[in-house]
Design an enzyme around this catalytic site. Structure first.
Site, PDB file in Angstrom:
ATOM      1  N   CYS A 164      -3.797   6.604   5.220  1.00 45.23           N
ATOM      2  CA  CYS A 164      -4.939   7.524   5.163  1.00 45.23           C
ATOM      3  C   CYS A 164      -6.178   6.749   4.755  1.00 45.23           C
ATOM      4  O   CYS A 164      -7.125   6.619   5.517  1.00 45.23           O
ATOM      5  CB  CYS A 164      -4.691   8.635   4.147  1.00 45.23           C
TER       6      CYS A 164
ATOM      7  N   GLU B 203      -5.777   3.892   2.187  1.00 44.34           N
ATOM      8  CA  GLU B 203      -5.260   3.008   1.167  1.00 44.34           C
ATOM      9  C   GLU B 203      -5.716   1.568   1.348  1.00 44.34           C
ATOM     10  O   GLU B 203      -5.470   0.951   2.380  1.00 44.34           O
ATOM     11  CB  GLU B 203      -3.731   3.082   1.149  1.00 44.34           C
TER      12      GLU B 203
END
Lengths: 789, 265
Positions: free
Chosen positions: A431, A433
């Protein structure tokens, strides 16, 4: 998009999501065989990998230019019984569930009931994990205080660095030999283990070469039978390519893509890492091949686009392995989170945007498919035109690409101790990270329900849902004499549960290191080969474990309500508030009205609310950051939810922010849905008050109606909004450009909106594949955006 | 010093260049029939009631439609979005009401903005004394100057003030070399007939070379519920909002004169 790509794209969209028993059957056969006995874990895993690749069906789809499927057909999805064994009941759920279903045919069920289930029952990694967790861990897990990424998936966040575009498997085998020669059996007690690991790596490397050779053989055969002369020559050429890569370093653009793709299939066949795998900085890695061939006249832009689009289809053919239970709830999607990075900076810190970056944006815009996900890194050094071109794609409303702040990512990584060069080669995966690509094993370990900690605090450590005493007895809330008393109790509960989670993480890491090494993936990530150590055992240059905080907005607004009404104005008593919460505010509408409308809310650039967000952030950070893992690294925090904010909300009662029982929590670092009423700049100012640079990623979702992107001037303003956020060290922002009206129609007539992709939280998904609660939540967010817009 | 405002809108993207914060000052000498902020007309603090449903029950919310604010405090509010203003070449827009209706307060805030390097737009209907207008000039980077109606008699009829001093003020700004953007609300049946358009042209042609451009603002029937809440007569009752497309002829006609024209700000 040319005719071939149209056909490939359509075929991928039309392919049903099915389970394939092929991998499960092969891995079972291997584990049952004599070959699997009396050997070390890494060698066993490498041999299992080789057995699968040597025996699986070779699938070559009509028309395609890049070959390699994990299953026997597109979207025929593998299972990993050694990690998580699906029961017959699980299979039925997967087959029949409304969202993110996988068809499970009779054949599959037969194989599972006769061969797979009897062999693996009691031997899976999932059972090992749950069997080794402390009772307080299990109780917290059941209560929805945290989730566990590794219970059905292997550790992931594996992103390719430059190395795999420079080296073939044979080059990496040379590196293995070097490492073997350097082993010191005189002084290093781990020398034997390292040699076993290196041997396993070599087996895995050769297995991938042989797998490509099987493709070459089949391509040759197809070429012989092919009557269309153009396709015939293509097939010949593809066979040649499969004989060069992945054995040797790629020399052409086409070879580079095929080379990567074999590696990708290798990673996701060996194991089911979360997230799948990711080519990382694709515009950087491919540019040398592109430039060279364009200059030599052996590649045209049209050909490059066609190859890239074929490559895109390959990602879309590979849904995320099926998830069940809590794991399905926390991340309910077919997407397997391969996130293509574009833009950013070069290792020397200069602007990395090149011609290929723009070409890739064209590909993203034209393909409009679920996978791969795409993102754009925006550094202060990147040209304005690049950002605007990106926003024009965002405007088309399928939630991609998302926008990331390179300058923040680099600082985040450097703070964690990465070298500046490794940091600049990094980016974001999954997402949002942050990671040092090609050099870091960064495991996401689980979502952590921050509002639930407050709920427990307000019940003296008891979970009101079950009545069980899960946490510490930090005192009855009616006895708190000040807000600080409350905050101290919250902090003690938080530390208590974080420690439970970390003890679990450290156990699970060792379970993987002992039983489930990944010698193939270890070839890819530096410095596993040089260290003779597996990716899951600390072989990477950097080893980080993340805990993902969820519900920052919800916990903030709840704390603010308590602070403002119970302790400062004292116009609502603690007793009364708890009573109203117990009754889910039914019969307490006036009280709920005051909590909703007469209380400062996070997301409005109001310090009276935002201060509490900072307090929660600092406490969460202190509880986690720097605590050691078992791989020579430490734990870090990030703030993202995937879909866990819906699950976490479902295990909670009413809260002091006025949220009713069971409703979703706020997502990412975004304000509570509908609480921000001063527009996007106020939201950005609020969320920038927490220190993004001390995280490994935060997620901010902004829903915009399409008219915000009406013309060049408007797009320029959105670009400035992004630049402004990034100047405040914001990590990431994404826009959903869609009207609430459209979404409501899609809910009513899903059949007419099969292609509607919306941004969920850190990723895009088909609106139809979202649960109704999540759909409703997105509609509410969207309406809100329209009103405040 | 204190002044009265009725709203501050952040991320205002239609009120001038870049990302802006628009401050709406209370009080206006005009009484335009189509005013969509009727609550802002009189220079007093007032409240109005909004209904909010919570779990099916209706609650009344008191909304301030004019409140006192200190100039320092207002400046702090404006400064909140400075990072976005500087990234976008934006700034602050003073609108209303008629901002020049509270000149001392306005100028105090504008001075603070000027010293902080924040770009200023003054959105005015041009009703001010020569002295007040003169004092605004060094503090204003760009004027949005409204021409409500090109016919002096009808201007008086529909706005309750005369056109002539407004035009004098316009020329004062142009003579002083200030940047001026003309804004024309387009009101169906009131100032969009061919005769009125011709008059508008005649009014603007001698000034075309010195203005930045013309914005035509289509009529929005957004004020209806407010008139009701304020128990004021809505003289535009039942007249629907205009669509942008309805102004395309107008756009072409004025573009033909060689001036920059836009619709909807």
């Amino acid at each position: 998009m040319n005719e071939r790509i149209k056909r490939l794209r359509q075929a991928s969209l039309d392919a049903p999501n099915c389970l394939s028993a092929e991998r499960a059957l092969l891995v079972t056969e291997f584990y049952k065989s004599d070959a699997a006995h009396g050997i070390s874990a890494p060698v066993m895993r490498a041999m299992a990998f080789r057995y699968i690749l040597s025996n699986k069906l070779i699938c070559i789809n009509p028309d395609e230019l890049i070959v390699g499927e994990r299953g026997p057909a597109p979207k025929a999805t593998s299972t990993y019984p050694e990690i998580n064994l699906h029961s017959m009941k699980d299979l039925e759920i997967l087959h029949t569930r409304e969202k993110v279903s996988f068809c499970v045919d009779e054949e599959f069920r037969k194989v599972y009931s006769e061969k797979v289930i009897p062999f693996w029952s009691g031997k899976t990694n999932r059972e090992r994990i749950f069997g080794n967790m402390a009772s307080e861990w299990l109780a917290a897990y059941d209560a929805g205080i945290f989730t566990e990424f590794q219970e059905q998936r292997a550790p992931g966040h594996t992103v390719a660095g430059e190395k795999i575009f420079r080296k073939g498997m044979l080059d990496i085998i040379d590196d293995i030999y070097l490492a073997e020669r350097a082993l010191d059996f005189m002084n290093d007690p781990a020398a034997y283990d390292k040699r076993e690991e290196l041997r396993a790596m070599e087996i895995a490397a050769r297995a991938l070469i042989d797998f490509a050779e099987r493709y070459a053989v089949k391509l040759d055969r197809m070429a012989q039978m092919e009557t269309d002369l153009i396709r015939k020559s293509e097939l010949h050429q593809m066979a040649e390519i499969c004989r060069r890569v992945p054995a040797r370093a790629p020399q052409t653009f086409h070879e580079a893509l095929q080379h990567y793709w074999f590696v990708h299939v290798g990673v996701i066949t060996e194991m089911n890492p979360w997230d799948s795998f990711n080519p990382g900085r694709l515009d950087q890695h491919l540019y040398p091949f592109f430039r060279k061939e364009m200059d030599e006249g052996t590649l045209t832009k049209e050909k490059a686009i066609e190859l890239l689009q074929s490559f895109w289809v390959k990602f879309n053919n590979h849904p995320s392995p099926p998830k069940v239970g809590v794991t399905a709830q926390e991340s309910n999607t077919y997407t397997d989170f391969a996130l293509i990075n574009l833009g950013g900076v070069k290792p020397d810190g200069s602007d990395a945007v090149n011609e290929l970056s723009y070409l890739l944006l064209d590909v993203i815009e034209e393909m409009r498919i679920l996978q791969p996900s795409s993102m754009v890194q925006v550094s202060k050094k990147n040209p304005e035109g690049f950002l605007r071109r990106t926003i024009k794609i965002v405007k088309t409303g399928f939630g991609q690409p998302s926008l990331f702040n390179t300058d923040a990512i680099v600082q985040e990584l450097v703070r964690q101790g990465k070298s500046l060069i490794d940091a600049r080669n990094g980016g974001a995966s999954g997402c949002v990270e942050t990671g040092a690509f090609g050099t870091e094993a960064y495991f996401l370990t689980g979502y952590f329900n921050l509002p639930k900690i407050l709920e427990l605090t307000l019940h003296n450590g008891r979970d009101p849902r079950s009545g069980r005493q899960l946490g510490l007895q930090t005192g009855e809330p009616t006895q708190f004499t000040s807000y600080d008393d409350l905050l101290d109790a919250f902090q003690r509960q938080l530390n208590y549960f974080i420690d439970i989670k970390i003890r679990g993480n450290n156990t699970i890491e060792r379970i993987f290191a002992t039983h489930m090494p990944v010698p193939f993936l270890s070839l890819i990530i530096d410095d596993c080969v040089a260290n003779g150590l597996d990716y899951v055992a600390g072989g990477a240059r950097y080893n980080t474990s993340y805990i993902q905080g969820v519900g920052l907005g919800s916990v903030t607004d709840s704390l603010t309500a308590l602070k403002a009404h119970v302790f400062e104005k004292q116009d609502i008593g603690m007793e009364l508030l708890l009573e109203a919460m117990r009754h889910n505010f039914e019969g307490y509408e006036e009280l709920r009205y005051r909590l909703l409308y007469e209380t400062p809310k996070y997301g409005n650039d109001d310090d009276n609310a935002d201060k509490q967000a900072v307090q929660v952030f600092e406490r969460f950070f202190d509880a986690v950051d720097g605590k050691p893992n078992t791989r020579g690294g430490v734990h870090r925090i990030n703030l993202l939810p995937t879909t866990s904010h819906v699950y976490f909300g479902s295990v909670m009662g009413a809260m002091p922010d006025g949220r009713q029982a069971g409703m979703p929590l706020s997502e990412g670092i975004s304000p509570v849905q509908g609480a921000d009423v001063h527009g996007p700049t106020a939201v950005i100012k609020s969320v920038a008050k927490i220190d993004h640079l001390r995280t490994g990623g935060t997620l901010l979702n902004q829903k915009f109606s399409p008219d915000f992107f009406a013309d060049e001037t408007a797009i320029g303003k959105v670009a400035s909004l992004v630049r402004g956020y990034f100047r405040l060290d914001g990590h990431h922002i994404q826009f959903n450009v869609v009207s609430a009206d459209t979404l409501r129609k899609a809910q009513e007539m899903p059949e007419h909106y099969r292609d509607l992709i919306v941004r969920v939280a850190g990723y895009s998904d088909y609106f139809n594949d979202l649960g109704k609660d999540l759909q409703d939540e997105i509609i509410r967010r969207t309406e809100h955006a329209e009103v405040t817009g | 010093m204190k002044g009265i405002i009725f709203d501050i809108k952040r991320f205002a993207v239609h009120d001038g260049p870049g990302i802006r914060t628009t401050v709406f000052l209370q009080g206006c000498p005009l009484r335009c029939w189509w005013c969509h902020n009727p609550e802002s007309q009189s220079l007093v603090c007032s409240t109005w009631q909004k209904h909010v449903a919570v779990s099916g029950k209706i609650f009344q919310q008191s909304k301030e439609s004019g409140y006192e604010i200190d100039s320092d405090k207002l400046f702090i509010e404006i400064q909140r979005d400075e990072v976005f203003m500087s990234e976008s070449g934006g700034g602050v827009t003073f609108s209303g009401g008629e901002p020049l209706y509270q000149p001392e307060f306005l100028f105090e805030v504008m001075k603070l903005c000027r010293d902080a390097g924040i770009h200023t737009v003054l959105d005015t209907a041009g009703v001010a004394s020569e002295k007040v207008l003169g004092n605004s000039m060094p503090l204003t980077d760009l004027y949005f100057f409204d021409i409500k109606h090109p016919d002096p008699t009808l201007h008086m009829h529909y706005t309750n003030v005369s056109l002539e001093p407004i035009l004098r003020n316009l020329d004062r700004l142009l003579d002083a070399g200030k940047k001026v953007q003309i804004r024309v609300p387009v009101i169906p049946g009131i100032n969009n007939g061919p005769e009125q358009i011709e008059k508008l042209k005649n009014l603007l042609i001698p000034r075309l070379e010195r203005i930045e451009g013309i914005d035509f603002l289509p009529f929005h029937a957004t004020g209806g519920h407010k008139y009701q809440a304020l128990q004021m007569e809505n003289r535009m009752n039942g007249i629907p909002s205009m669509k942008k497309e309805e102004l395309s002829d107008l756009l072409e006609e004025f573009e033909g004169l060689g001036v920059k024209v836009s619709i909807g700000g």
